[in-house]
Enzyme design. Structure first.
Site, mmCIF file in Angstrom:
data_model
loop_
_atom_site.group_PDB
_atom_site.id
_atom_site.type_symbol
_atom_site.label_atom_id
_atom_site.label_comp_id
_atom_site.label_asym_id
_atom_site.label_seq_id
_atom_site.Cartn_x
_atom_site.Cartn_y
_atom_site.Cartn_z
ATOM 1 N N HIS A 1 0.630 18.336 -28.106
ATOM 2 C CA HIS A 1 0.338 16.923 -27.863
ATOM 3 C C HIS A 1 -0.982 16.450 -28.470
ATOM 4 C CE1 HIS A 1 3.760 17.239 -25.222
ATOM 5 N NE2 HIS A 1 3.690 15.978 -24.869
ATOM 6 N N LYS B 1 2.666 11.381 -11.693
ATOM 7 C CA LYS B 1 1.934 10.391 -12.495
ATOM 8 C C LYS B 1 2.794 9.138 -12.632
ATOM 9 C CE LYS B 1 -1.020 13.216 -15.463
ATOM 10 N NZ LYS B 1 -1.326 13.572 -16.860
ATOM 11 N N ASN C 1 0.049 20.102 -22.433
ATOM 12 C CA ASN C 1 -0.285 19.331 -23.637
ATOM 13 C C ASN C 1 -0.059 20.109 -24.927
ATOM 14 O OD1 ASN C 1 -0.941 16.921 -22.517
ATOM 15 N ND2 ASN C 1 -3.091 17.435 -22.226
ATOM 16 N N GLU D 1 10.177 18.832 -25.838
ATOM 17 C CA GLU D 1 9.470 19.208 -24.603
ATOM 18 C C GLU D 1 10.041 20.519 -24.039
ATOM 19 O OE1 GLU D 1 6.797 17.531 -23.677
ATOM 20 O OE2 GLU D 1 7.071 15.482 -24.438
ATOM 21 N N GLU E 1 -4.952 17.494 -12.351
ATOM 22 C CA GLU E 1 -5.503 17.864 -13.655
ATOM 23 C C GLU E 1 -6.975 18.234 -13.555
ATOM 24 O OE1 GLU E 1 -4.443 14.670 -16.308
ATOM 25 O OE2 GLU E 1 -3.236 16.027 -17.510
ATOM 26 N N HIS F 1 8.396 10.151 -29.405
ATOM 27 C CA HIS F 1 7.367 11.025 -28.859
ATOM 28 C C HIS F 1 7.727 12.492 -29.130
ATOM 29 C CE1 HIS F 1 4.391 12.622 -26.111
ATOM 30 N NE2 HIS F 1 5.345 13.244 -25.446
ATOM 31 N N LYS G 1 7.351 22.883 -14.944
ATOM 32 C CA LYS G 1 6.460 21.751 -14.681
ATOM 33 C C LYS G 1 6.110 21.703 -13.189
ATOM 34 C CE LYS G 1 4.960 17.177 -15.382
ATOM 35 N NZ LYS G 1 5.027 15.926 -16.107
ATOM 36 N N ARG H 1 -2.933 22.236 -15.804
ATOM 37 C CA ARG H 1 -2.030 21.175 -16.262
ATOM 38 C C ARG H 1 -2.199 20.901 -17.756
ATOM 39 N NH1 ARG H 1 0.032 16.334 -12.211
ATOM 40 N NH2 ARG H 1 1.427 15.398 -13.726
ATOM 41 N N ARG I 1 0.806 -1.235 0.000
ATOM 42 C CA ARG I 1 0.000 0.000 0.000
ATOM 43 C C ARG I 1 0.835 1.279 0.000
ATOM 44 N NH1 ARG I 1 -2.821 -3.117 3.675
ATOM 45 N NH2 ARG I 1 -4.687 -4.055 2.739
ATOM 46 N N HIS J 1 -0.326 13.278 -30.514
ATOM 47 C CA HIS J 1 -0.872 11.936 -30.272
ATOM 48 C C HIS J 1 -1.472 11.352 -31.541
ATOM 49 C CE1 HIS J 1 -1.190 12.920 -25.724
ATOM 50 N NE2 HIS J 1 -0.056 12.310 -25.990
HETATM 51 N N1 LIG Z 1 4.797 10.150 -15.699
HETATM 52 C C1 LIG Z 1 4.759 11.153 -16.547
HETATM 53 O O1 LIG Z 1 4.308 12.262 -16.204
HETATM 54 C C2 LIG Z 1 5.292 10.963 -17.933
HETATM 55 C C3 LIG Z 1 5.466 12.070 -18.781
HETATM 56 C C4 LIG Z 1 6.020 11.857 -20.038
HETATM 57 C C5 LIG Z 1 6.387 10.584 -20.445
HETATM 58 N N2 LIG Z 1 6.196 9.531 -19.606
HETATM 59 C C6 LIG Z 1 6.588 8.161 -19.990
HETATM 60 O O2 LIG Z 1 7.991 8.137 -20.160
HETATM 61 C C7 LIG Z 1 8.326 7.079 -21.029
HETATM 62 C C8 LIG Z 1 9.418 7.523 -21.989
HETATM 63 O O3 LIG Z 1 10.564 7.883 -21.244
HETATM 64 P P1 LIG Z 1 12.001 8.074 -21.922
HETATM 65 O O4 LIG Z 1 11.851 8.908 -23.128
HETATM 66 O O5 LIG Z 1 12.910 8.506 -20.847
HETATM 67 O O6 LIG Z 1 12.335 6.634 -22.482
HETATM 68 P P2 LIG Z 1 13.023 5.358 -21.800
HETATM 69 O O7 LIG Z 1 12.815 5.320 -20.367
HETATM 70 O O8 LIG Z 1 12.605 4.177 -22.601
HETATM 71 O O9 LIG Z 1 14.584 5.620 -22.081
HETATM 72 C C9 LIG Z 1 15.055 5.666 -23.401
HETATM 73 C C10 LIG Z 1 16.256 4.740 -23.623
HETATM 74 O O10 LIG Z 1 17.433 5.325 -23.038
HETATM 75 C C11 LIG Z 1 18.064 4.395 -22.172
HETATM 76 N N3 LIG Z 1 18.730 5.198 -21.149
HETATM 77 C C12 LIG Z 1 18.163 5.816 -20.097
HETATM 78 N N4 LIG Z 1 19.045 6.600 -19.480
HETATM 79 C C13 LIG Z 1 20.212 6.463 -20.144
HETATM 80 C C14 LIG Z 1 21.501 7.050 -19.990
HETATM 81 N N5 LIG Z 1 21.744 7.992 -19.056
HETATM 82 N N6 LIG Z 1 22.472 6.678 -20.849
HETATM 83 C C15 LIG Z 1 22.214 5.793 -21.847
HETATM 84 N N7 LIG Z 1 21.015 5.237 -22.054
HETATM 85 C C16 LIG Z 1 20.020 5.572 -21.208
HETATM 86 C C17 LIG Z 1 16.969 3.510 -21.710
HETATM 87 O O11 LIG Z 1 17.462 2.293 -21.230
HETATM 88 C C18 LIG Z 1 16.142 3.379 -22.976
HETATM 89 O O12 LIG Z 1 16.726 2.444 -23.834
HETATM 90 C C19 LIG Z 1 7.029 6.639 -21.711
HETATM 91 O O13 LIG Z 1 6.629 5.401 -21.184
HETATM 92 C C20 LIG Z 1 6.037 7.717 -21.317
HETATM 93 O O14 LIG Z 1 4.720 7.218 -21.195
HETATM 94 C C21 LIG Z 1 5.654 9.707 -18.366
HETATM 95 ZN ZN LIG Z 2 5.242 14.778 -24.051
#
Ligand SMILES: NC(=O)c1ccc[n+]([C@@H]2O[C@H](COP(=O)([O-])OP(=O)(O)OC[C@H]3O[C@@H](n4cnc5c(N)ncnc54)[C@H](O)[C@@H]3O)[C@@H](O)[C@H]2O)c1
Ligand SMILES: [Zn+2]
Length: 364
Positions: free
Chosen positions: A249, A143, A246, A185, A237, A265, A227, A242, A121, A253
């Site tokens: 976006h 999130k 977007n 971004e 939201e 993305h 942010k 918030r 929990r 999307h």
């Molecule tokens: N929670 C939120 O508010 C929020 C907002 C935007 C996106 N997201 C989520 O984030 C995700 C995308 O995140 P991302 O773009 O960071 O992708 P990711 O986490 O897949 O990382 C991208 C790649 O880089 C590698 N990597 C990470 N750090 C590294 C480093 N320092 N050196 C070398 N390689 C490294 C990872 O292993 C991966 O292969 C999606 O699932 C999306 O839904 C969440």
């Molecule tokens: Zn985004």
């Protein structure tokens, strides 16, 4: 090192930004008065380059820790992988007083945050984002979640971290395409709230792509600050603010969907911002010169601004955008720029105009 404070209904937390802050993990946990053990959730690449420093710092502060690697890529945000995380937490005897630290990109952060929110929990959570996207976006705002077979981010929770550690030095090992795409971004933050950040990107885009430590620290601090401010005022939201995050976006999307999610993305967001600015000009809300400045900065950062005719059909893109909305029984809402650093939300845009704009940007 810079500190940014974030408010949330559970507890406030801070974001530490700067070169080498992941090597201060132990010290940071001490400053929070934390006394348990640390489960480090990570992936192969961030682990290979950056785990040792974190472990050393935890050890020096007297914290026992275990590291657990999940598979690379978006597929790690699954029920199956989550089940493995729970099993490992149980096998290692993790209790309510202990903590999960996510060391990785947005994928590890989203999965780790949800595991922390739900295991027993809720245990404490620290988000040490290792991608530019994680540091400017996903590690802030609480999130968390995973994907289901039916779609992305369909199970999750709002669960604030106790601390965010954004070590700009770890970005040195990030693959170039990931870095480049994430700058979309950052342009977004400039357009919605920060003229100075936008001007910084106009001036220093080359050094930004070359990962100048000073520029990275500035970029992450400013973006995270924006942010943090927005989510502090509109955590769930519900107040509308918030929504401005977007920007780019709604269109983006649509492009991601039509491409079958076979694009970055950030690239989709870049195209989306190009469309949003075009739409704002067509609505008579934006000076065409500002549209050109945005296009120029996106291009200089290596981001796409034109839609490939082969790949995108305007009617299909609009269909994909509408599909999202049907589920929430709402109207399409667009975040449109009025000037650099200021946007407004509009719900009254005729779909025919949206389609025209997508065609003007190159789609068929
Ligand atoms: N929670 C939120 O508010 C929020 C907002 C935007 C996106 N997201 C989520 O984030 C995700 C995308 O995140 P991302 O773009 O960071 O992708 P990711 O986490 O897949 O990382 C991208 C790649 O880089 C590698 N990597 C990470 N750090 C590294 C480093 N320092 N050196 C070398 N390689 C490294 C990872 O292993 C991966 O292969 C999606 O699932 C999306 O839904 C969440
Ligand atoms: Zn985004």
């Amino acid at each position: 090192m810079k500190k940014i404070n974030v408010k949330s209904s559970r507890h406030p937390y801070s974001i530490w930004v700067g070169k080498g802050v992941s090597g201060m993990a132990g010290k940071a946990l001490k400053s929070l008065g934390f006394e348990g053990k640390v489960f480090i959730l990570t992936q192969r690449k961030p682990a290979k380059h950056h785990l040792a420093k974190v472990v050393r710092s935890l050890k020096a502060a007297g914290y026992p820790g275990v590291a657990y690697e999940v598979p690379d890529g978006e597929k790690a945000k699954s029920l199956e992988v989550l089940r493995g995380v729970y099993a490992a937490l149980l096998a290692k005897g993790f209790e309510r007083r202990d903590l999960l630290l996510a060391l990785g990109g947005g994928v590890v952060g989203d999965l780790g945050g949800f595991a922390a929110a739900t295991y027993l929990r809720g245990i404490k959570f620290v988000n040490a984002g290792t991608t530019l996207l994680a540091q400017v976006d996903s590690s802030i705002g609480g999130k968390t979640g995973i994907n289901l077979a039916e779609g992305k981010n369909l199970a999750g929770a709002f669960y604030p971290p106790s601390l965010v550690l954004s070590d700009t030095q770890v970005l040195e090992t990030l693959p170039e395409p990931e870095l480049r795409a994430s700058y979309a971004e950052v342009v977004k933050y400039g357009m919605i709230r920060d003229r100075q950040l936008f001007a910084l990107l106009e001036r220093e885009n080359e050094r930004a792509l070359l990962r100048s430590p000073r520029i990275l620290e500035d970029v992450v601090t400013r973006s995270a600050g924006i942010k943090a401010g927005v989510v502090s005022r509109d955590e769930f939201e519900t107040r509308g603010e918030r929504m401005i995050l977007n920007y780019g976006h709604t269109f983006g999307h649509g492009f991601e969907k039509v491409s079958g999610y076979r694009m970055f993305h950030g690239d989709a967001v870049s195209l989306g911002m190009a469309c949003a600015a075009r739409l704002a000009v067509r609505m008579g809300m934006l000076d065409p010169f500002v549209e050109l400045r945005q296009l120029a900065v996106l291009r200089k950062l290596g981001l796409p601004v034109l839609l490939e005719r082969k790949r995108f059909d305007a009617a299909r893109v609009v269909g994909a955008m509408m599909h999202d909305k049907k589920k929430s029984a709402g109207k399409l809402r667009f975040v449109l720029p009025e000037s650099i650093g200021s946007v407004t939300v509009r719900q009254d845009i005729p779909l025919s105009l949206v389609k025209d704009v997508i065609r003007e940007m190159g789609a068929r």
